[in-house]
Write a protein that holds these residues in place. Structure first.
Motif, PDB file in Angstrom:
ATOM      1  N   ALA A 179      21.463  97.579  66.938  1.00  0.00           N
ATOM      2  CA  ALA A 179      21.463  96.342  66.519  1.00  0.00           C
ATOM      3  C   ALA A 179      22.823  95.986  65.924  1.00  0.00           C
ATOM      4  CB  ALA A 179      20.384  96.197  65.612  1.00  0.00           C
ATOM      5  N   ILE A 180      23.520  96.735  65.383  1.00  0.00           N
ATOM      6  CA  ILE A 180      24.881  96.365  65.140  1.00  0.00           C
ATOM      7  C   ILE A 180      25.743  96.114  66.099  1.00  0.00           C
ATOM      8  CG2 ILE A 180      26.840  97.327  63.648  1.00  0.00           C
ATOM      9  CD1 ILE A 180      25.051  99.120  62.088  1.00  0.00           C
ATOM     10  N   ARG A 181      25.797  96.984  67.093  1.00  0.00           N
ATOM     11  CA  ARG A 181      26.556  96.803  68.101  1.00  0.00           C
ATOM     12  C   ARG A 181      26.120  95.452  69.205  1.00  0.00           C
ATOM     13  NH1 ARG A 181      28.652 102.199  71.253  1.00  0.00           N
ATOM     14  NH2 ARG A 181      30.413 100.771  71.405  1.00  0.00           N
ATOM     15  N   PHE A 182      24.804  95.152  69.063  1.00  0.00           N
ATOM     16  CA  PHE A 182      24.234  93.988  69.815  1.00  0.00           C
ATOM     17  C   PHE A 182      25.157  92.648  69.354  1.00  0.00           C
ATOM     18  CE2 PHE A 182      19.651  95.466  70.053  1.00  0.00           C
ATOM     19  CZ  PHE A 182      20.167  96.303  71.175  1.00  0.00           C
ATOM     20  N   VAL A 183      25.574  92.687  68.008  1.00  0.00           N
ATOM     21  CA  VAL A 183      26.227  91.408  67.420  1.00  0.00           C
ATOM     22  C   VAL A 183      27.945  91.820  67.559  1.00  0.00           C
ATOM     23  CG1 VAL A 183      24.433  90.779  66.153  1.00  0.00           C
ATOM     24  CG2 VAL A 183      26.233  92.319  64.855  1.00  0.00           C
ATOM     25  N   GLY A 184      28.349  92.738  68.099  1.00  0.00           N
ATOM     26  CA  GLY A 184      29.836  93.058  68.109  1.00  0.00           C
ATOM     27  C   GLY A 184      30.500  93.799  66.936  1.00  0.00           C
ATOM     28  N   ALA A 185      29.700  94.230  65.985  1.00  0.00           N
ATOM     29  CA  ALA A 185      30.183  94.746  64.952  1.00  0.00           C
ATOM     30  C   ALA A 185      30.188  96.214  65.301  1.00  0.00           C
ATOM     31  CB  ALA A 185      29.367  94.495  63.634  1.00  0.00           C
ATOM     32  N   ILE A 234       9.274  98.847  48.452  1.00  0.00           N
ATOM     33  CA  ILE A 234      10.122  98.925  49.626  1.00  0.00           C
ATOM     34  C   ILE A 234      10.217  97.618  50.406  1.00  0.00           C
ATOM     35  CG2 ILE A 234      11.027 100.100  51.508  1.00  0.00           C
ATOM     36  CD1 ILE A 234      11.505 101.467  48.753  1.00  0.00           C
ATOM     37  N   GLY A 235      11.519  97.136  50.656  1.00  0.00           N
ATOM     38  CA  GLY A 235      11.275  95.833  51.380  1.00  0.00           C
ATOM     39  C   GLY A 235      11.759  94.681  50.655  1.00  0.00           C
ATOM     40  N   SER A 236      11.889  94.990  49.339  1.00  0.00           N
ATOM     41  CA  SER A 236      12.037  93.761  48.239  1.00  0.00           C
ATOM     42  C   SER A 236      13.061  94.027  47.451  1.00  0.00           C
ATOM     43  CB  SER A 236      10.643  93.527  47.363  1.00  0.00           C
ATOM     44  OG  SER A 236      10.773  94.856  46.454  1.00  0.00           O
ATOM     45  N   PHE A 237      14.223  94.927  48.116  1.00  0.00           N
ATOM     46  CA  PHE A 237      15.320  95.187  47.460  1.00  0.00           C
ATOM     47  C   PHE A 237      16.660  94.467  48.059  1.00  0.00           C
ATOM     48  CE2 PHE A 237      12.765  98.628  45.806  1.00  0.00           C
ATOM     49  CZ  PHE A 237      13.090  98.863  44.594  1.00  0.00           C
ATOM     50  N   GLY A 238      16.549  94.476  49.294  1.00  0.00           N
ATOM     51  CA  GLY A 238      17.750  93.900  49.991  1.00  0.00           C
ATOM     52  C   GLY A 238      17.798  92.652  50.324  1.00  0.00           C
ATOM     53  N   ASP A 239      18.828  92.047  50.784  1.00  0.00           N
ATOM     54  CA  ASP A 239      18.992  90.679  51.226  1.00  0.00           C
ATOM     55  C   ASP A 239      17.855  90.456  52.502  1.00  0.00           C
ATOM     56  OD1 ASP A 239      21.356  89.744  49.664  1.00  0.00           O
ATOM     57  OD2 ASP A 239      22.041  91.479  50.739  1.00  0.00           O
ATOM     58  N   VAL A 240      17.786  91.290  53.253  1.00  0.00           N
ATOM     59  CA  VAL A 240      16.834  91.358  54.466  1.00  0.00           C
ATOM     60  C   VAL A 240      16.185  92.903  54.492  1.00  0.00           C
ATOM     61  CG1 VAL A 240      16.445  90.797  56.768  1.00  0.00           C
ATOM     62  CG2 VAL A 240      18.058  89.606  55.601  1.00  0.00           C
ATOM     63  N   ALA A 241      15.239  92.580  54.831  1.00  0.00           N
ATOM     64  CA  ALA A 241      14.394  94.095  55.208  1.00  0.00           C
ATOM     65  C   ALA A 241      13.622  93.936  56.446  1.00  0.00           C
ATOM     66  CB  ALA A 241      13.230  94.355  53.974  1.00  0.00           C
ATOM     67  N   VAL A 242      13.374  94.986  57.051  1.00  0.00           N
ATOM     68  CA  VAL A 242      12.694  95.131  58.443  1.00  0.00           C
ATOM     69  C   VAL A 242      11.559  96.210  58.466  1.00  0.00           C
ATOM     70  CG1 VAL A 242      12.822  95.305  60.966  1.00  0.00           C
ATOM     71  CG2 VAL A 242      14.731  94.144  59.471  1.00  0.00           C
ATOM     72  N   PHE A 243      10.537  96.101  59.024  1.00  0.00           N
ATOM     73  CA  PHE A 243       9.411  96.875  59.075  1.00  0.00           C
ATOM     74  C   PHE A 243       8.941  96.718  60.629  1.00  0.00           C
ATOM     75  CE2 PHE A 243       8.763  95.397  54.769  1.00  0.00           C
ATOM     76  CZ  PHE A 243       8.526  96.647  54.085  1.00  0.00           C
ATOM     77  N   ALA A 257      14.179  94.404  67.221  1.00  0.00           N
ATOM     78  CA  ALA A 257      14.416  92.799  67.329  1.00  0.00           C
ATOM     79  C   ALA A 257      14.597  92.356  66.110  1.00  0.00           C
ATOM     80  CB  ALA A 257      13.363  92.078  67.947  1.00  0.00           C
ATOM     81  N   GLY A 258      13.866  92.832  65.097  1.00  0.00           N
ATOM     82  CA  GLY A 258      14.104  92.299  63.703  1.00  0.00           C
ATOM     83  C   GLY A 258      15.496  92.659  63.322  1.00  0.00           C
ATOM     84  N   LEU A 259      15.871  93.839  63.620  1.00  0.00           N
ATOM     85  CA  LEU A 259      17.355  94.431  62.881  1.00  0.00           C
ATOM     86  C   LEU A 259      18.380  93.227  63.624  1.00  0.00           C
ATOM     87  CD1 LEU A 259      16.527  98.100  63.020  1.00  0.00           C
ATOM     88  CD2 LEU A 259      17.233  96.831  60.933  1.00  0.00           C
ATOM     89  N   HIS A 260      18.487  93.105  64.968  1.00  0.00           N
ATOM     90  CA  HIS A 260      19.050  92.191  65.664  1.00  0.00           C
ATOM     91  C   HIS A 260      19.231  90.973  65.025  1.00  0.00           C
ATOM     92  CE1 HIS A 260      20.325  90.211  69.771  1.00  0.00           C
ATOM     93  NE2 HIS A 260      21.277  90.334  68.738  1.00  0.00           N
TER      94      HIS A 260
END
Length: 375
Positions: free
Chosen positions: A90-96, A169-178, A60-63
Motif C-alpha cells: 500500500a505504501i508503494r501503491f502511492v509512490g512512497a 485498538i483502532g482508536s489511537f491513530g489518525d487512521v486505522a484499518v481492519f 484497499a483500506g490501507l491504500h
C-alpha cells in the motif's frame, strides 16, 4: 501417528447468517445500501471513532488511508518487515518508500526504539501493526508520532476486539484499518473497514472507494480519480451477523489459545506466544509458536513437513518483507536481527473458532513428536 485432517483455519458462519445473506439477495439493492451503513455504524459504536468506511479488503483500506493522508513520492513510511506484505504494498501503491525496522522479541510488534532511530526529514508516517492480535505499544508510538509531527496509521487487520486499558485498538491513530478475510476474527469473505476521527479524511475515502464520486455527483460524474473499493450489501450482511457474535468469538479464541498453552507449556524446545500483557486484551488471530533458540532454525521446515504429512495444516508466519523478491530494491533501514531470527523459527498451528480440544491435543502431540525427532 495418524491424525485427523485439521485445517490451519476455517471460517465460522452460522445458518442464521446464511439466511440473512439470502434475504439480502432477495432485496432490490446489493451495493451502497442500508446494510453498508449498519455495518459501518457497528464499528463506530465498538471503537468510539466517529467515521467508519467499509471497503473491499484490508489492502484497499490501507491504500485509501495512504491516499487520503497525502502520502506520496519522496515520502518514507516506517513499517515492520515482520508482517503481511499488503501494508508495504500500500505504501508503494502511492509512490512512497517503506522503511523496515525491527520488532520487539516478546510482542513481535514494532520496536519504538527502532522507530525513533529511523525517523528523518523524509519520514511522513508510522504504521503500527498489531501483529497476531497483540496490541502494539500505542502510547509510546503516539508520543513519537506527535513529537515528530508524523501521521500514525494502525494496521489493526489482525486485532479486532483488542484493547489497551479500556481503549479499543483502532482508536489511537489518525487512521486505522481492519480486515475480514476468512481467517480473521470475523469474516465478510473479503472486506475491510477504515476508521478515522477526521470528517474530511472520511469523506475523501468514501469518494475514492466509489470511483471518485462526490455525494452530489450523478452516477456518471466523477469529481476525482477513484477506485472500485466498495463492499457489497451481501458482504456487509454477513459482517453484521458476525459482529453480533464478536464477544463470544473473542472469548472462544482466548479459550483455544489457553488450551494450546496448557498442552505446550512444558515443551522447552518451543517458545510460545505472549499470552498476557498487563492492562491489555489480546485478540487472538493465530497461534504461532517458535522453535526455541537452542534448536537450529533449519529444523523448522522439517517440523512443518511432518505436521503436513499427519494431516495438520500449518504455515510459516511471516516471511520478512525485506527478504522477498518484490522488495529486493529496498534495503532495510538497519539490521533486522530479531525479525529474521523470529521469522526463521515460526510455526502457525491450526486456529479457528470451531476447533475442538481433541483436535488441539492431536496437534500438540504430533508437534512434540516431530520436535523430538529433530532435536
Amino acid at each position: 501417528m495418524n491424525s485427523p485432517k485439521i485445517p490451519l483455519s476455517s471460517p465460522d458462519v452460522t445458518e442464521a447468517e446464511i439466511e440473512a445473506v439470502a434475504e439480502t439477495l432477495r432485496s432490490p439493492q446489493l451495493s451502497l445500501g442500508p446494510r453498508l451503513a449498519e455495518f459501518e455504524a457497528m464499528f463506530t459504536q465498538l471503537t468510539g471513532i466517529a467515521h467508519a468506511v467499509a471497503v473491499s479488503s484490508g489492502t484497499a483500506g490501507l491504500h485509501l488511508a495512504m491516499l487520503a493522508l497525502g502520502i506520496g513520492a519522496g515520502d518514507e513510511v516506517i513499517v515492520p518487515s515482520f508482517t503481511f506484505i499488503a501494508v508495504a504494498n500500500a505504501i508503494r501503491f502511492v509512490g512512497a518508500t517503506p522503511v523496515f525496522v525491527d520488532i520487539d522479541e516478546l510482542t513481535l510488534n514494532l520496536s519504538p526504539a527502532a522507530v525513533e532511530r529511523t525517523i528523518n526529514s523524509r519520514t511522513r508516517a508510522i504504521v503500527a501493526v498489531h501483529t497476531f492480535g497483540v496490541p502494539a505499544d500505542m502510547p509510546t508510538l503516539v508520543r513519537l508520532a506527535r513529537s515528530h509531527n508524523l501521521m500514525l496509521i494502525e494496521d489493526a487487520c489482525e486485532a479486532l476486539g483488542a484493547t489497551i486499558g479500556s481503549q479499543p485498538i483502532g482508536s489511537f491513530g489518525d487512521v486505522a484499518v481492519f480486515a475480514f478475510y476468512p481467517n480473521k476474527q470475523i469474516t465478510t469473505g473479503e472486506g475491510g473497514m477504515i476508521l478515522t476521527r477526521d470528517l474530511d479524511l472520511a469523506a475523501k475515502m468514501r469518494r475514492l472507494r466509489n470511483q471518485g464520486r462526490a455525494p452530489t455527483d450523478s452516477w456518471l460524474q466523477h469529481t476525482e480519480i477513484g477506485y472500485n473499493y466498495r463492499l457489497s450489501e451481501i458482504a456487509c450482511t454477513l459482517g453484521i451477523g458476525q459482529m453480533r457474535r464478536l464477544p463470544s468469538i473473542l472469548d472462544r479464541r482466548e479459550e483455544i489459545a489457553r488450551v494450546y498453552r496448557q498442552h505446550l507449556s512444558a515443551e522447552l524446545r518451543l517458545t510460545l506466544p505472549i499470552h498476557e500483557i498487563p492492562g491489555c486484551r489480546i485478540s487472538w488471530f493465530v497461534y504461532v509458536v517458535r522453535l526455541a533458540d537452542g534448536l537450529p532454525a533449519a529444523h523448522r521446515d522439517e517440523v512443518i513437513r511432518e505436521l503436513g504429512q499427519a494431516g495438520i495444516g500449518c504455515a510459516r508466519y511471516f516471511a520478512p518483507i525485506h527478504l522477498q523478491p518484490a522488495y529486493a530494491d529496498i534495503p532495510a533501514a538497519e539490521d533486522l536481527r530479531i525479525t529474521e531470527s523470529v521469522a526463521s523459527r515460526t510455526i502457525a498451528l491450526p486456529f479457528f473458532n470451531r476447533i475442538n480440544d481433541s483436535q488441539i491435543v492431536a496437534v500438540c502431540e504430533v508437534l512434540k513428536l516431530a520436535i523430538g525427532r529433530i532435536s
